[in-house]
Design a protein around this motif. Structure first.
Motif, mmCIF file in Angstrom:
data_model
loop_
_atom_site.group_PDB
_atom_site.id
_atom_site.type_symbol
_atom_site.label_atom_id
_atom_site.label_comp_id
_atom_site.label_asym_id
_atom_site.label_seq_id
_atom_site.Cartn_x
_atom_site.Cartn_y
_atom_site.Cartn_z
ATOM 1 N N VAL A 457 49.968 52.204 50.240
ATOM 2 C CA VAL A 457 50.978 51.287 49.661
ATOM 3 C C VAL A 457 51.026 49.905 50.733
ATOM 4 N N LYS A 458 51.921 49.099 50.476
ATOM 5 C CA LYS A 458 52.137 47.725 51.296
ATOM 6 C C LYS A 458 50.558 47.457 51.643
ATOM 7 N N SER A 459 50.560 47.184 52.744
ATOM 8 C CA SER A 459 49.072 46.418 53.067
ATOM 9 C C SER A 459 47.975 47.470 53.321
ATOM 10 N N SER A 460 48.267 48.420 52.929
ATOM 11 C CA SER A 460 47.049 49.781 52.855
ATOM 12 C C SER A 460 46.144 49.792 51.791
ATOM 13 N N GLY A 461 46.433 48.962 50.686
ATOM 14 C CA GLY A 461 45.513 48.889 49.436
ATOM 15 C C GLY A 461 46.417 48.802 48.341
ATOM 16 N N MET A 462 45.675 48.807 46.963
ATOM 17 C CA MET A 462 46.088 48.863 45.834
ATOM 18 C C MET A 462 45.393 49.767 44.875
ATOM 19 N N GLY A 463 46.241 50.475 43.999
ATOM 20 C CA GLY A 463 45.386 51.314 43.106
ATOM 21 C C GLY A 463 45.102 52.789 43.805
ATOM 22 N N THR A 464 44.844 53.878 43.000
ATOM 23 C CA THR A 464 44.609 54.959 43.114
ATOM 24 C C THR A 464 43.361 55.302 43.153
ATOM 25 N N GLN A 465 42.664 56.295 44.130
ATOM 26 C CA GLN A 465 41.447 56.790 44.027
ATOM 27 C C GLN A 465 41.530 58.333 44.106
ATOM 28 N N GLY A 466 40.506 59.150 44.291
ATOM 29 C CA GLY A 466 40.462 60.560 43.795
ATOM 30 C C GLY A 466 39.625 60.552 42.609
ATOM 31 N N ILE A 467 38.839 61.804 42.476
ATOM 32 C CA ILE A 467 37.729 61.539 41.280
ATOM 33 C C ILE A 467 38.083 61.068 40.135
ATOM 34 N N ARG A 468 39.185 62.101 39.576
ATOM 35 C CA ARG A 468 39.620 61.631 38.018
ATOM 36 C C ARG A 468 40.267 60.219 38.179
ATOM 37 N N TYR A 469 41.073 60.043 39.257
ATOM 38 C CA TYR A 469 41.920 58.660 39.259
ATOM 39 C C TYR A 469 40.727 57.413 39.325
ATOM 40 N N SER A 470 39.673 57.626 39.939
ATOM 41 C CA SER A 470 38.805 56.523 40.073
ATOM 42 C C SER A 470 37.907 56.445 38.914
ATOM 43 N N ILE A 471 37.710 57.551 38.168
ATOM 44 C CA ILE A 471 36.916 57.019 36.761
ATOM 45 C C ILE A 471 38.157 56.479 35.743
ATOM 46 N N GLU A 472 39.300 57.030 35.758
ATOM 47 C CA GLU A 472 40.320 56.113 35.006
ATOM 48 C C GLU A 472 40.452 54.693 35.345
#
Length: 486
Positions: A457-472
């Motif tokens: 969160v904040k300046s560390s990124g945007m969006g969610t990774q992790g195998i299923r989350y990345s496919i989505e």
């Protein structure tokens, strides 16, 4: 099998349309090892015109690939994983030379990537669409049914970092292609050779021509051009926060997944198992010389146990093996370049000038920096806030839990934090208050297991990774509404 990647003079090629293509501009970037400065190889410095050709190829290939059944896509991923396992030692050796990652971690990165790819194939096959009856919403009848499926976004631009050139390339490529996208892989300059080996693995596994293409070159010359290109449908980037902000600013309305920097704190309470905490903190802070976004980058410790913890940390740090990453057991390795070492020493000099106590470590030679520990770090020091990406660790003494939370949350970053305590109520209280993507309880900050959500969160990124989350993230829902009668 890998000979087609390069020539005898160590000149590498890019994968374009299923073929290994020589540079059309005859311009190259030399990759020198951070270990000894030796030439690892030369990669093409591609032009904008070449980028246009590659993206066009990716766009055409995706039109066919999207219609391939998921089970067929998954079969290719399984084959790629098997090849990676077979070539783990070879690719790991290339990585160790190219980015000065210790050989054990380099080989482990390749085998972990194979596991990641297999799990991605499994997850994709398990993802199902859904049927939503209309009468579940007031005022509608059963005559409406929405069939919802996930469809690909198109051409995915995958930009990977130097510190995990295989794993963080594959964690973008595998979910994207199994979702029906084509991928344009832009590896980091330092680390590009390792990433090209990964591309060869996917090709050898039977990925159709053009579904994965590679582009090498200087970000200053083609970076903005690629991310702004109208035929790029999604950007998956891992790198510095400053570059992440820049990409976000110049690509309005283009969906993206950004994994950026961190200033992960290890919060140590008075009731913590200090031996366990020290083991985890040293491992989390100093592996690969701290060149990881999830490295422990500062310690917030209750003052009553700070002296004891500092001694335990010192005892462990002094035992860390330093030197050539190709030697078994090496932990502290040369940083990626002299510029990185310069920045680390800037933070060190600022801290010392403002009264920090140097507990251990002081030497720097070229791009090698010793493991360093600093006590009595105060909040006016840059080392308390800035991400060093190097083997330096500051200890900040705190009075209580709430002060720890306050200091942790004042950071511009929000990737992860660790909490060391035997009191589960305190652990959950702190975890609830911390403004980060993940809180580790009684463990170092780290990525994985790879099917867990990974986000900042904040300046560390945007969006969610992790195998299923990345496919989505790299697919979208598409609804087809069946109207049975009027």
């Amino acid at each position: 099998m890998f000979n087609e990647l390069c020539c005898e003079d160590k000149t590498y090629r890019n994968l374009v349309g299923g073929k290994w293509m020589d540079s059309k501009t005859n311009k190259f970037i030399e990759i020198h090892s951070p270990i000894d400065g030796s030439l690892v190889g030369k990669v093409p410095s591609m032009s904008r015109e070449e980028v246009d050709e590659v993206i066009k190829n990716s766009k055409e290939a995706q039109k066919t690939w999207r219609d391939v059944p998921v089970n067929k896509r998954a079969e290719i991923l399984y084959k790629a994983a098997d090849i990676l396992d077979e070539r783990a030692e070879e690719i790991g050796a290339v990585m160790a030379l190219e980015i000065a990652k210790d050989i054990k971690s380099a080989v482990s990165e390749v085998t972990r990537t194979a596991d990641y790819i297999r799990f991605t194939a499994d997850a994709a096959k398990a993802m199902e669409g859904e049927a939503i009856p209309g009468d579940s919403f007031p005022g509608f009848k059963r005559s409406k049914i929405s069939y919802v499926n996930r469809v690909p976004l198109g051409v995915v631009l995958a930009i990977s970092p130097f510190n995990y050139p295989v794993n963080l390339s594959a964690s973008k490529v595998a979910p994207a292609v199994v979702g029906g996208n084509s991928v344009l892989l832009k590896p980091p300059t330092q680390g590009s050779i390792s990433a090209l080996f990964l591309a060869q693995v996917f090709k050898a596994a039977g990925l159709p021509d053009g579904v994965l293409n590679t582009v090498t070159g200087k970000g200053s010359e083609i970076g903005d051009y690629i991310v702004k290109h109208t035929d790029i449908d999604f950007i998956n980037f891992t790198g510095s926060t400053s570059v992440g902000y820049h990409i976000s600013e110049i690509t309005a309305m283009k969906p993206q997944l950004l994994e950026l920097g961190g200033k992960d704190a290890a919060i140590v309470l008075e009731d913590a198992d200090l031996e366990h905490a020290a083991d985890n903190i040293v491992s989390g802070a100093f592996s690969y010389s701290g060149q990881r976004c999830t490295a422990v980058k500062r310690i917030l410790v209750v003052d009553s146990v700070a002296d004891k913890l500092v001694e335990l940390l010192k005892d462990r740090i002094v035992k860390l093996k330093s030197g050539d990453p190709r030697e078994e057991g090496t932990v502290i390795v040369p940083l990626i370049d002299n510029k990185a070492a310069d920045f680390v020493m800037e933070l060190v000099e600022d801290a010392l000038s403002k009264g920090a106590k140097r507990v251990i470590g002081e030497k720097r030679k070229d791009n090698f920096v010793e493991a360093m520990l600093f006590d009595n770090v105060t909040l006016d020091m840059r080392i308390a806030w800035e991400e060093p990406f190097g083997p330096i660790l500051p200890v900040i003494r705190i009075k209580n839990i709430d002060e720890a939370i306050d200091i942790a949350n004042r950071s511009e970053y929000g990737l992860q934090s660790s909490v060391f305590t035997k009191d589960i109520d305190k652990a959950f209280y702190i975890a609830d208050k911390l403004e980060v993507g993940t809180v580790q309880v009684n463990n170092k900050t780290e990525r994985g297991p790879d099917h867990f959500p990974f986000l900042g969160v904040k300046s560390s990124g945007m969006g969610t990774q992790g195998i299923r989350y990345s496919i989505e993230a790299m697919t979208r829902p598409k609804a087809v509404v069946l109207n049975l009668n009027k």
